[in-house]
Enzyme design. Structure first.
Site, PDB file in Angstrom:
ATOM      1  CE  LYS A   1      -3.645   2.310   2.515  1.00  0.00           C
ATOM      2  NZ  LYS A   1      -4.514   2.257   3.701  1.00  0.00           N
TER       3      LYS A   1
ATOM      4  CE  LYS B   1      -6.123   1.754  -0.603  1.00  0.00           C
ATOM      5  NZ  LYS B   1      -6.624   1.717   0.730  1.00  0.00           N
TER       6      LYS B   1
HETATM    7  C1  PBG Z   1      -6.799   3.401   5.337  1.00  0.00           C
HETATM    8  C2  PBG Z   1      -7.311   3.340   3.948  1.00  0.00           C
HETATM    9  C3  PBG Z   1      -7.177   4.319   2.948  1.00  0.00           C
HETATM   10  C4  PBG Z   1      -7.829   3.831   1.827  1.00  0.00           C
HETATM   11  C5  PBG Z   1      -8.354   2.593   2.150  1.00  0.00           C
HETATM   12  N1  PBG Z   1      -7.995   2.285   3.458  1.00  0.00           N
HETATM   13  C6  PBG Z   1      -6.625   5.675   2.973  1.00  0.00           C
HETATM   14  C7  PBG Z   1      -5.269   5.976   3.405  1.00  0.00           C
HETATM   15  O1  PBG Z   1      -4.395   5.128   3.533  1.00  0.00           O
HETATM   16  O2  PBG Z   1      -5.074   7.160   3.644  1.00  0.00           O
HETATM   17  C8  PBG Z   1      -7.943   4.562   0.520  1.00  0.00           C
HETATM   18  C9  PBG Z   1      -8.950   4.044  -0.439  1.00  0.00           C
HETATM   19  C10 PBG Z   1      -9.285   4.952  -1.557  1.00  0.00           C
HETATM   20  O3  PBG Z   1      -8.642   5.992  -1.773  1.00  0.00           O
HETATM   21  O4  PBG Z   1     -10.237   4.626  -2.270  1.00  0.00           O
HETATM   22  N2  PBG Z   1      -7.630   2.729   6.246  1.00  0.00           N
END
Ligand code: PBG
Length: 327
Positions: free
Chosen positions: A196, A248
């Site tokens: 991520k 992601k």
């Molecule tokens: C954190 C989380 C995020 C997203 C999903 N889970 C945001 C982040 O890391 O700031 C982002 C998903 C999206 O942008 O659609 N729990």
């Protein structure tokens, strides 16, 4: 002139193209993210994400009904609480918004689709970080793991089939797996947000969860310049017991998805995130591209790069379109 090889021969008709198509879409591989906001009577639109809303508990019921009726494989629930504190304690409140949302979803769908929940603190902390802070304001990895472990039991008890460890803490999969197993929840699966990235493409999501975050998540999310590091994260997460590995965002990270998909023996997933969704919607709104075709192309591309599961805000409409086209 003789040309033995003419690739165009296989592109002559729609049925010929369908015959040799390598990747297909199936609604059951799609995962739909849903936001549930405490204290709402009616769904509330999200700025920057056309068509996506913060649900009330009652509009959540219709949303999961709809997802089930079109054959979407899973919903991923995010809770947006009314109050936050430094520890994120609403995250493990059995009466908190996320637990209640899980229970509502399970009551509606039983086992007909997979009810997944985000297992992270960022929606619940007053500072918006994915973990608790030490005295220097840095996210304290190991203390955060204790909170994740505690949260995992509460979400499992609420009825989640699958937990999304999205905080990018070291050892989070193992901490959650051990906590679940010790509580006898050996069947609750983990989808690890393995690679991520600290990405700009989460912008609209932060609005969706009303994130108070200032600054960034660069000390825990991955540097977007790195892929070798993703391979290390994948090795660790599989070793710690991850059942599914997620990469992601989606489109800008197909190389990472492809490399991880080739290296691991668990299913992989891709999350087409809020900013990627918003880009297509914004471009389509100006007439710059054909929205429906662009969406199918993006979802197909992440499948081609190796994802078994595709997490997308467009899951319901893609599923509906697949049903219409009979594929
Ligand atoms: C954190 C989380 C995020 C997203 C999903 N889970 C945001 C982040 O890391 O700031 C982002 C998903 C999206 O942008 O659609 N729990």
């Amino acid at each position: 002139m003789s040309r033995l090889e003419r690739p165009r021969r296989l592109r002559t008709t729609s049925s010929m193209r369908a015959l040799v198509r390598e990747v297909s879409l199936d609604p059951s591989s799609l995962m739909l993210p849903l936001f549930v906001r405490e204290g709402l009577d009616h769904p509330r639109p999200i700025v920057g994400l056309p068509g996506v809303v913060q649900h009330s508990l009652s509009s959540l019921e219709s949303a999961v009904d709809e997802a089930r009726s079109v054959g979407v494989g899973s919903v991923m629930l995010f809770g947006v609480p009314e109050t936050r504190d430094a520890e994120g304690s609403e995250a493990w409140n059995p009466d908190g918004i996320l637990s209640r949302a899980i229970a509502v979803a399970r009551r509606r769908v039983g086992d007909d689709l997979v009810v997944a929940a985000d297992l992270c603190l960022d929606e619940f902390t007053s500072h918006g970080h994915c973990g608790v802070l030490d005295e220097h304001g840095v996210v304290d990895n190991d203390r955060t793991l204790d909170s994740y472990a505690r949260m995992s039991i509460v979400l499992a008890d609420a009825g989640a089939h699958l937990l999304g460890t999205s905080g990018m803490m070291d050892g989070q999969v193992r901490a959650v797996r051990e906590a679940l197993d010790a509580a006898g929840r050996v069947d609750v699966a983990i989808i690890a947000y393995t690679a991520k990235f600290a990405s700009s493409f989460y912008g609209p999501f932060r609005a969706a969860v009303e994130s108070p975050l200032t600054g960034d998540r660069a000390t825990y999310q991955q540097d977007f310049a790195n892929v070798r590091e993703s391979m290390r994260e994948a090795r660790l997460d599989v070793g710690e017991g991850a059942d599914i590995i997620m990469v992601k965002p989606g489109l800008a990270y197909l190389d990472v998805l492809s490399a991880i998909s080739a290296a691991v023996d668990v299913p992989t997933a891709s999350y087409i995130v809020s900013g990627e969704t918003a880009m297509v919607e914004a471009a389509a709104a100006t007439g710059a591209l054909d929205r429906d075709r662009a969406i199918l192309e993006m979802v197909t591309a992440v499948r081609r790069a190796g994802a078994t599961v595709v997490c997308t805000y467009w899951a319901v409409e893609v599923a509906r379109r697949l049903a219409r086209s009979g594929t």
